[in-house]
Scaffold this motif. Structure first.
Motif: not given
Lengths: 130, 127
Positions: B28, B31-32, B35
């Motif tokens: 996660r 993932a951030v 992004l």
């Protein structure tokens, strides 16, 4: 080794089709596609590091029919994986967990990923004049 | 009991995920990062489409872009490794094959991240 008698997940064949299932499966498939896409990023960086000849060859491959098909596929994969990933992050934070919202957001992710892919490629095709 | 570890330490890592929360959390976190860095990457690529080697070289030679690119590729290969790890855990049930694939994916991911960083540094440091 004897397989342990643990419960198995239900097989796909007995599931009724639903959009949450589609986004879940597509997240994994696009993720696998993007693993190969990362090799294209690596190839581009290497081509740039090796000099003008190799970078021009890299650009030629990118503009070839095979290159374009791969790049369109990777564009949608990246945009979908990012949008759906954002949905997953929000859900991990507890937002959008109600079934109705879950379904709406899944459709939204599919829709937005297609629109963004079209916008990106419209820019690729028509953006040269800017 | 000739084990100096606490009962809690002994059961750590014995769940179905084997390593506990860390890969889940790193997935996660990367993932951030991806992004944000992914938006920068796509915009950068779109801006360099029409220009050739010189413009791309100048762009990547800029220290800020070089740092962001190394951050992007590192997060990318890290995230890819965790994603592949989860898929292999789910679908490869033959234990020895699973272990071989997990080790292979990790090696390849580290090589990918290192190779990307070397390529960026070669451009940025002007060799």
């Amino acid at each position: 080794m004897e397989p342990t008698p643990r419960p198995l997940s239900p097989h796909l064949g007995i599931y009724r089709w639903q959009v949450q299932m589609v986004t879940s499966i597509l997240h994994r498939l696009t993720g696998i596609a993007l693993v190969f896409g990362s090799l294209m990023v690596l190839a581009g960086l290497f081509a740039l590091a090796m000099g003008e000849t190799s970078y021009t060859a890299f650009q030629h491959f990118s503009a070839s029919p095979l290159g374009l098909i791969l790049l369109v596929g990777w564009t949608w994969s990246l945009v979908f994986h990012a949008c759906n990933g954002l949905r997953h992050l929000l859900q991990a934070a507890g937002v959008g967990f109600a079934t109705v919202v879950f379904i709406r957001n899944s459709w939204l992710v599919i829709f937005v990923s297609l629109v963004l892919t079209i916008l990106i490629w419209a820019w690729v095709i028509f953006g040269g004049a800017l | 009991m000739n084990d100096l570890r606490t009962p809690l330490a002994r059961v750590h890592g014995l769940g179905s995920a084997r390593d506990g929360m860390r890969p889940w959390w790193m997935q996660r976190l990367t993932a951030v990062a991806l992004l944000l860095l992914g938006i920068w990457f796509v915009v950068s690529v779109l801006l360099l489409l029409r220009s050739g080697y010189v413009a791309a070289h100048l762009m990547l030679a800029d220290p800020l872009n070089a740092v962001l690119m190394i951050a992007f590729t590192t997060a990318l290969f890290w995230h890819a490794q965790i994603g592949m790890q989860v898929i292999i855990e789910d679908y490869v049930s033959t234990r020895w094959l699973e272990v071989v694939l997990q080790v292979l994916v990790r090696f390849l991911a580290v090589l990918g991240a290192l190779a990307s960083a070397v390529a960026v540094l070669r451009v940025a440091l002007g060799y």
